[in-house]
Design a protein around this motif. Structure first.
Motif, PDB file in Angstrom:
ATOM      1  N   ALA A 194     -24.651  -2.076  24.970  1.00 55.93           N
ATOM      2  CA  ALA A 194     -23.932  -3.258  25.469  1.00 55.93           C
ATOM      3  C   ALA A 194     -22.817  -3.651  24.515  1.00 55.93           C
ATOM      4  O   ALA A 194     -21.699  -3.994  24.935  1.00 55.93           O
ATOM      5  N   PHE A 195     -23.099  -3.560  23.204  1.00 54.36           N
ATOM      6  CA  PHE A 195     -22.106  -3.894  22.191  1.00 54.36           C
ATOM      7  C   PHE A 195     -20.895  -2.953  22.295  1.00 54.36           C
ATOM      8  O   PHE A 195     -19.742  -3.394  22.283  1.00 54.36           O
ATOM      9  N   LEU A 196     -21.164  -1.646  22.433  1.00 53.62           N
ATOM     10  CA  LEU A 196     -20.065  -0.676  22.523  1.00 53.62           C
ATOM     11  C   LEU A 196     -19.247  -0.877  23.799  1.00 53.62           C
ATOM     12  O   LEU A 196     -18.017  -0.741  23.792  1.00 53.62           O
ATOM     13  N   TYR A 197     -19.933  -1.222  24.905  1.00 49.00           N
ATOM     14  CA  TYR A 197     -19.213  -1.489  26.155  1.00 49.00           C
ATOM     15  C   TYR A 197     -18.264  -2.677  25.995  1.00 49.00           C
ATOM     16  O   TYR A 197     -17.134  -2.665  26.489  1.00 49.00           O
ATOM     17  N   LEU A 198     -18.729  -3.721  25.304  1.00 50.30           N
ATOM     18  CA  LEU A 198     -17.884  -4.910  25.115  1.00 50.30           C
ATOM     19  C   LEU A 198     -16.664  -4.578  24.255  1.00 50.30           C
ATOM     20  O   LEU A 198     -15.554  -5.034  24.534  1.00 50.30           O
ATOM     21  N   MET A 199     -16.881  -3.775  23.201  1.00 46.96           N
ATOM     22  CA  MET A 199     -15.758  -3.358  22.356  1.00 46.96           C
ATOM     23  C   MET A 199     -14.745  -2.550  23.183  1.00 46.96           C
ATOM     24  O   MET A 199     -13.533  -2.715  23.058  1.00 46.96           O
ATOM     25  N   THR A 200     -15.291  -1.661  24.034  1.00 47.03           N
ATOM     26  CA  THR A 200     -14.423  -0.832  24.880  1.00 47.03           C
ATOM     27  C   THR A 200     -13.644  -1.687  25.870  1.00 47.03           C
ATOM     28  O   THR A 200     -12.449  -1.476  26.105  1.00 47.03           O
ATOM     29  N   LEU A 201     -14.331  -2.683  26.447  1.00 48.76           N
ATOM     30  CA  LEU A 201     -13.692  -3.551  27.445  1.00 48.76           C
ATOM     31  C   LEU A 201     -12.481  -4.266  26.849  1.00 48.76           C
ATOM     32  O   LEU A 201     -11.445  -4.410  27.510  1.00 48.76           O
ATOM     33  N   GLY A 202     -12.614  -4.718  25.584  1.00 52.92           N
ATOM     34  CA  GLY A 202     -11.493  -5.397  24.939  1.00 52.92           C
ATOM     35  C   GLY A 202     -10.268  -4.508  24.840  1.00 52.92           C
ATOM     36  O   GLY A 202      -9.144  -4.926  25.156  1.00 52.92           O
ATOM     37  N   THR A 203     -10.467  -3.245  24.430  1.00 51.99           N
ATOM     38  CA  THR A 203      -9.338  -2.304  24.301  1.00 51.99           C
ATOM     39  C   THR A 203      -8.752  -1.973  25.666  1.00 51.99           C
ATOM     40  O   THR A 203      -7.521  -1.932  25.833  1.00 51.99           O
ATOM     41  N   VAL A 204      -9.628  -1.744  26.652  1.00 50.44           N
ATOM     42  CA  VAL A 204      -9.148  -1.400  27.995  1.00 50.44           C
ATOM     43  C   VAL A 204      -8.329  -2.554  28.591  1.00 50.44           C
ATOM     44  O   VAL A 204      -7.289  -2.333  29.238  1.00 50.44           O
ATOM     45  N   ALA A 205      -8.758  -3.788  28.347  1.00 47.25           N
ATOM     46  CA  ALA A 205      -8.036  -4.952  28.888  1.00 47.25           C
ATOM     47  C   ALA A 205      -6.624  -5.022  28.322  1.00 47.25           C
ATOM     48  O   ALA A 205      -5.659  -5.294  29.054  1.00 47.25           O
ATOM     49  N   VAL A 206      -6.486  -4.752  27.019  1.00 44.16           N
ATOM     50  CA  VAL A 206      -5.158  -4.795  26.383  1.00 44.16           C
ATOM     51  C   VAL A 206      -4.260  -3.695  26.950  1.00 44.16           C
ATOM     52  O   VAL A 206      -3.090  -3.929  27.288  1.00 44.16           O
ATOM     53  N   THR A 207      -4.804  -2.472  27.076  1.00 51.02           N
ATOM     54  CA  THR A 207      -3.978  -1.359  27.556  1.00 51.02           C
ATOM     55  C   THR A 207      -3.604  -1.521  29.031  1.00 51.02           C
ATOM     56  O   THR A 207      -2.464  -1.241  29.415  1.00 51.02           O
ATOM     57  N   LEU A 208      -4.538  -1.999  29.859  1.00 45.19           N
ATOM     58  CA  LEU A 208      -4.203  -2.218  31.274  1.00 45.19           C
ATOM     59  C   LEU A 208      -3.150  -3.313  31.417  1.00 45.19           C
ATOM     60  O   LEU A 208      -2.259  -3.224  32.273  1.00 45.19           O
ATOM     61  N   GLY A 209      -3.258  -4.335  30.567  1.00 43.30           N
ATOM     62  CA  GLY A 209      -2.242  -5.385  30.578  1.00 43.30           C
ATOM     63  C   GLY A 209      -0.876  -4.816  30.234  1.00 43.30           C
ATOM     64  O   GLY A 209       0.133  -5.170  30.851  1.00 43.30           O
ATOM     65  N   GLY A 210      -0.826  -3.905  29.248  1.00 45.70           N
ATOM     66  CA  GLY A 210       0.432  -3.265  28.862  1.00 45.70           C
ATOM     67  C   GLY A 210       0.981  -2.395  29.978  1.00 45.70           C
ATOM     68  O   GLY A 210       2.162  -2.454  30.318  1.00 45.70           O
ATOM     69  N   PHE A 211       0.093  -1.580  30.594  1.00 46.94           N
ATOM     70  CA  PHE A 211       0.524  -0.713  31.699  1.00 46.94           C
ATOM     71  C   PHE A 211       1.079  -1.544  32.861  1.00 46.94           C
ATOM     72  O   PHE A 211       2.055  -1.166  33.508  1.00 46.94           O
ATOM     73  N   SER A 212       0.434  -2.686  33.136  1.00 40.42           N
ATOM     74  CA  SER A 212       0.804  -3.479  34.311  1.00 40.42           C
ATOM     75  C   SER A 212       2.086  -4.275  34.107  1.00 40.42           C
ATOM     76  O   SER A 212       2.623  -4.826  35.072  1.00 40.42           O
ATOM     77  N   SER A 213       2.583  -4.343  32.857  1.00 42.81           N
ATOM     78  CA  SER A 213       3.758  -5.177  32.594  1.00 42.81           C
ATOM     79  C   SER A 213       5.044  -4.585  33.180  1.00 42.81           C
ATOM     80  O   SER A 213       6.006  -5.313  33.437  1.00 42.81           O
TER      81      SER A 213
END
Length: 293
Positions: free
Chosen positions: A99-118
Motif C-alpha cells: 500500500a505504501f509503494l502504491y501511494l508513492m507511485t500514485l504521487g509520481t503518476v499524478a505529477v506526470t499525468l498533469g504535465g502530459f495533460s497541460s
C-alpha cells in the motif's frame, strides 16, 4: 497506533519539510560562496503561491491538469500514516508495504499525468523523462524492499523498523539511502525538471495554489523517504527517538545538499543507465536475503 499520533506526524511533515528545504538552500548557497536565502524562505515562497490564483492552460485537459497537484500531495501525506515520524505511531496491517509503494507511485503518476495533460511541449518532455527515471527507479526499489522484507520475514512495514542485524538488511539500507537521493529529484537526477533546459518540465504550466501543492508534495516526499530510512535504525523511548529523528533529518539534509552543490546534471540516458546498473545491486541484495544472510 493512535489516529491522533498519525495526524500529528502528518502535521509535522507539512510544517518541517519546507524548513528542511530552506536549510538545504542555505547550505548550497554557502558552499557556492553566496549569502543565500533565509531558512524560512521556502515557507515564504509557498505562502505567496497559496495567496495567488491558479490558471489553467486553454489547450490542456482541464480536469486531469487540475487533479494532479491535490492527488500528488494527498498520496504522499497518506503514506505518512504507515511510517512512524516524530511520534512512533503508524497504521499497521499485513501487506502495508505494498500500500505504501502504491501511494508513492500514485504521487509520481499524478505529477506526470498533469504535465502530459497541460499541452506544453516542455512539460511533456519533462513527463517523458520522469516516467523513464521512474520505471528504472521502481525496478531497483522493488528488489531492495523485497530484500528487506525477506530479511525481516514480514510484509508489514513496521516490522522492518528497526532492521534485523543481517548482511542483506544492512546492504539493503545502504542501497535504499542512495535511492532516496535519486527519488528526491536532486542533482544530478533532476532531469525531469531541469530548469535551464525545460523550465521545470511537468511543473511549467502550474501556478498559484496548484504550484504550491506540487512544491509541497516534493518537499514532503523527500521528508517521507528520509523518515523511512531513519526508522531502519531508530530505537529507544519516544523522547530519545524523536530527538535522534530530528537530528537524523538535519544530518541527511546537510549531506545531500553538499552532494547536490558539487554535482552537475546527468543526461537522461546516463541517469537511466545508472539506475539499471544499480538494480543489479538490488537483485544481488535480494539473493543474499533469500539465502538467509
Amino acid at each position: 497506533m493512535t489516529l491522533a499520533g498519525c495526524i500529528v506526524n502528518v502535521i509535522f511533515a507539512v510544517i518541517f519539510a519546507p524548513l528542511l528545504d530552506g536549510l538545504e538552500r542555505k547550505i548550497k548557497a554557502k558552499l557556492q560562496t553566496r549569502q543565500g536565502p533565509p531558512i524560512l524562505q521556502t515557507w515564504f515562497d509557498l505562502i505567496k503561491l497559496f495567496r495567488r490564483p491558479s490558471t489553467t492552460p486553454s489547450e490542456s485537459m482541464r480536469w486531469l491538469f487540475r487533479l494532479g497537484p491535490p492527488i500528488a500531495l494527498a498520496s504522499i501525506l497518506t503514506a505518512f500514516f504507515f511510517v512512524p515520524a516524530i511520534l512512533p505511531d503508524s497504521m499497521r496491517f499485513w501487506g502495508d508495504i505494498i500500500a505504501f509503494l502504491y501511494l508513492m507511485t500514485l504521487g509520481t503518476v499524478a505529477v506526470t499525468l498533469g504535465g502530459f495533460s497541460s499541452g506544453d511541449p516542455y512539460a511533456q518532455i519533462g513527463s517523458h523523462r520522469e516516467i523513464s527515471l521512474f520505471m528504472a527507479e521502481e525496478f531497483s526499489l522493488a528488489f531492495i524492499i523485497a530484500a528487506l522484507a525477506v530479511s525481516a520475514k514480514s510484509f508489514t512495514l513496521s516490522n522492518l523498523f528497526p532492521l534485523p542485524f543481517k548482511a542483506s538488511a544492512l546492504i539493503g539500507a545502504l542501497l535504499f539511502v542512495v535511492l532516496v537521493y535519486v527519488a528526491g529529484a536532486r542533482v544530478p537526477f533532476d532531469v525531469a525538471e531541469a530548469e535551464p533546459e525545460i523550465v521545470e518540465g511537468p511543473l511549467i504550466e502550474y501556478s498559484g495554489r496548484q504550484l504550491a501543492l506540487l512544491k509541497l508534495s516534493i518537499y514532503t516526499k523527500r521528508l517521507l523517504l528520509f523518515t523511512v530510512f531513519l526508522n531502519f535504525f531508530l530505537r529507544g523511548t519516544s523522547a530519545i527517538r524523536a530527538t535522534y529523528y530530528v537530528i537524523g533529518l538535519i544530518v541527511l539534509s546537510v549531506i545531500y545538499s553538499t552532494i547536490e552543490a558539487s554535482c552537475g546534471r546527468f543526461r537522461t540516458k546516463d541517469a537511466v543507465r545508472f539506475l539499471k546498473r544499480f538494480s543489479i545491486l538490488g537483485a544481488l541484495c535480494w539473493l543474499l536475503a533469500v539465502m538467509g544472510w
